[in-house]
Write a protein that holds these residues in place. Structure first.
Motif, PDB file in Angstrom:
ATOM      1  N   ASN A  65       0.834  -1.208   0.000  1.00 24.49           N
ATOM      2  CA  ASN A  65       0.000   0.000   0.000  1.00 24.49           C
ATOM      3  C   ASN A  65       0.867   1.256   0.000  1.00 24.49           C
ATOM      4  O   ASN A  65       1.067   1.919   1.005  1.00 24.49           O
ATOM      5  N   GLY A  67       2.150   4.747  -2.774  1.00 27.87           N
ATOM      6  CA  GLY A  67       1.750   5.549  -3.906  1.00 27.87           C
ATOM      7  C   GLY A  67       2.370   5.093  -5.215  1.00 27.87           C
ATOM      8  O   GLY A  67       3.324   4.309  -5.244  1.00 27.87           O
ATOM      9  N   THR A  68       1.829   5.614  -6.311  1.00 31.31           N
ATOM     10  CA  THR A  68       2.273   5.201  -7.639  1.00 31.31           C
ATOM     11  C   THR A  68       3.757   5.463  -7.862  1.00 31.31           C
ATOM     12  O   THR A  68       4.478   4.628  -8.423  1.00 31.31           O
ATOM     13  N   GLU A  69       4.246   6.636  -7.423  1.00 32.68           N
ATOM     14  CA  GLU A  69       5.653   6.953  -7.640  1.00 32.68           C
ATOM     15  C   GLU A  69       6.562   6.003  -6.870  1.00 32.68           C
ATOM     16  O   GLU A  69       7.630   5.610  -7.349  1.00 32.68           O
ATOM     17  N   LEU A  71       5.704   2.878  -6.048  1.00 37.74           N
ATOM     18  CA  LEU A  71       5.590   1.579  -6.711  1.00 37.74           C
ATOM     19  C   LEU A  71       6.482   1.503  -7.955  1.00 37.74           C
ATOM     20  O   LEU A  71       7.013   0.434  -8.271  1.00 37.74           O
ATOM     21  N   ARG A  72       6.648   2.620  -8.628  1.00 37.97           N
ATOM     22  CA  ARG A  72       7.518   2.648  -9.800  1.00 37.97           C
ATOM     23  C   ARG A  72       8.923   2.182  -9.449  1.00 37.97           C
ATOM     24  O   ARG A  72       9.651   1.654 -10.298  1.00 37.97           O
ATOM     25  N   VAL A  77       6.637  -5.705  -6.092  1.00 37.92           N
ATOM     26  CA  VAL A  77       5.322  -5.799  -6.724  1.00 37.92           C
ATOM     27  C   VAL A  77       5.015  -7.211  -7.205  1.00 37.92           C
ATOM     28  O   VAL A  77       3.868  -7.640  -7.183  1.00 37.92           O
ATOM     29  N   ASP A 302      10.866   8.939  -2.917  1.00 40.84           N
ATOM     30  CA  ASP A 302       9.478   8.489  -3.091  1.00 40.84           C
ATOM     31  C   ASP A 302       9.258   7.161  -2.386  1.00 40.84           C
ATOM     32  O   ASP A 302       8.228   6.938  -1.733  1.00 40.84           O
ATOM     33  N   ASN A 303      10.220   6.278  -2.520  1.00 39.72           N
ATOM     34  CA  ASN A 303      10.115   4.967  -1.891  1.00 39.72           C
ATOM     35  C   ASN A 303      10.265   5.085  -0.382  1.00 39.72           C
ATOM     36  O   ASN A 303       9.584   4.396   0.383  1.00 39.72           O
ATOM     37  N   ASP A 306       7.025   6.390   1.542  1.00 41.44           N
ATOM     38  CA  ASP A 306       5.945   5.404   1.568  1.00 41.44           C
ATOM     39  C   ASP A 306       6.308   4.195   2.428  1.00 41.44           C
ATOM     40  O   ASP A 306       5.437   3.577   3.037  1.00 41.44           O
TER      41      ASP A 306
END
Length: 441
Positions: A65, A67-69, A71-72, A77, A302-303, A306
């Motif tokens: 859970n 955010g998209t950035e 997860l990139r 995943v 970003d990682n 999150d």
């Protein structure tokens, strides 16, 4: 002089690529280690050559859970379903234990009992069940629920789940199948038990439609460190994967859980506590620190933020990144994970940004140094009753694992702290755990 009774137990924590968010970017690292059976086969064989007790495959029932950035940039995943993977690995190994996660929140006891019994038979007695209540709230959305079960309810369900699964494993006496061709008797019905369980969460008739596991029960593993988690461990677990904040915290956890066992009549020696240990090996302590610094530098912000959000159970993007961590209310996610994050932030006066980078790069127990430095630390933890061994986490693959097996394991063996050969064929034999008696026969 090493106490001959004190020898290390070593499990290998195999989360996709590594628990460290920068691992897949490390120079020379396998970027597809989580989703390549040839890669995973190499790792399992290497661990067995190093005489590890167990290969533990962590599992998720949802994409993390974040955010998209984030997860990139995440290597978590995609990964194999653990029963399928471990059944395949059972065919190419012969001694190492095979531990899988089985959720008590989003599965049924009959399914879990049958899968682990099958894995135990296929592997000839090397299966272990990691009991988890599942902390990711997004998992609930994959099983027709609008929100996750309450934390306390999850642990009540887990306790009943354990009783049902182990009861199903005891459905048949060890001699229930005479397979006597002369008389035409395959099964002795008098040696079969119908469970007929009715409880708060489950109604399960039974019996299980598979013979009793080779080990009686697959080894029971548990990882929660909250108050309900500790009590569940004391009542049910034979191995605990722990995440203490330093040796003093580890000794307190060790004494607490084993003390609870003694109070309810369980032998404390029948539980092995294995803190997670992130291990970086170098030719010198300085080289090892340089490897760790490079690894940490590969984590994207970003990682990082999150990863902290997952640990806290709250969106850390709402916080001022350059301010201290604010007061954090309770959440319905992991209680021990949140408490650990808050404790680290307060003890080290970290900003939100600093704490986030720590959690993305792995914030728990780390041994960084030469084989001697690492062996010294492991010996201290073992002999001061901070643990019974370690659940080793490798910084990147395959080099991080190869270095530990080829350099640290021989140093531990030289000191008499680790086996040179497996003690038996089953995971229980190698861990020094008794085979459970059948409660019905």
């Amino acid at each position: 002089m090493i106490d001959a009774r004190k020898t290390l137990r070593l499990g290998a924590f195999m989360r996709p690529v590594s628990i460290h968010a920068g691992a897949w970017r490390y120079p020379g690292a396998w970027r597809d280690a989580n989703f390549s059976f040839p890669r995973l086969s190499y790792l399992a064989r290497k661990l067995e050559a190093g005489r590890f007790d167990a290969f533990f495959m962590a599992d998720h029932l949802a994409v993390l859970n974040m955010g998209t950035e984030a997860l990139r940039r995440s290597h978590t995943v995609t990964s194999f379903e653990p029963f399928t993977l471990l059944s395949a690995l059972a065919a190419i190994t012969s001694r190492i234990g095979l531990v899988a996660t089985g959720s008590t929140s989003f599965d049924e006891p009959f399914h879990v009992a049958r899968r682990f019994a099958s894995l135990d038979h296929i592997s000839e007695g090397r299966a272990g069940w990691n009991i988890v209540t599942t902390s990711n709230p997004d998992a609930a959305l994959n099983f027709g629920l609008e929100e996750h079960l309450d934390h306390a309810e999850r642990y009540r369900r887990a306790r009943e789940f354990f009783d049902v699964v182990t009861g199903l494993w005891d459905s048949f006496a060890d001699d229930a199948f005479p397979r006597d061709a002369a008389s035409g008797t395959y099964l002795d019905p008098a040696r079969m038990h119908v469970l007929a369980h009715q409880g708060e969460f489950f109604r399960v008739r039974g019996p299980l439609n598979i013979a009793r596991p080779v080990q009686g029960w697959p080894v029971i593993v548990q990882a929660g460190a909250s108050e309900p988690g500790r009590q569940l461990a004391a009542e049910t677990a034979e191995v605990v994967f722990a995440a203490p904040n330093g040796l003093a915290d580890a000794r307190a956890l060790y004494a607490d859980v084993k003390g609870r066992m003694a109070r309810i009549g369980r032998d404390p020696d029948h539980l092995k506590i294995l803190p997670g240990a992130f291990v970086v090996v170098g030719a010198s302590d300085e080289e090892a620190r340089e490897k760790r610094d490079l690894l940490d530098s590969l984590v994207h912000d970003d990682n990082a933020v999150d990863s902290l959000s997952i640990a806290l159970g709250h969106d850390a993007r709402r916080f001022d990144p350059d301010a201290p961590l604010p007061e954090i209310p309770e959440s319905n996610a992991s209680k021990s994970g949140q408490a650990r994050a808050i404790a680290i932030a307060r003890a080290e006066n970290l900003t939100v940004r600093q704490l986030a980078r720590r959690f993305a790069g792995y914030a728990g127990l780390s041994f960084v140094g030469t084989p001697k430095t690492i062996a010294d630390a492991m010996e201290e933890w073992l002999l001061s009753e901070g643990c019974d061994g370690f659940n080793v986490m490798f910084p990147y693959l395959p080099e991080g694992l190869d270095a530990f097996v080829e350099q640290v394991v021989p140093e531990l063996q030289r000191r008499g702290l680790f086996r040179t050969e497996y003690e038996g064929r089953t995971l229980r034999e190698n861990l020094g755990l008794p085979r459970p008696a059948n409660r019905f026969f």
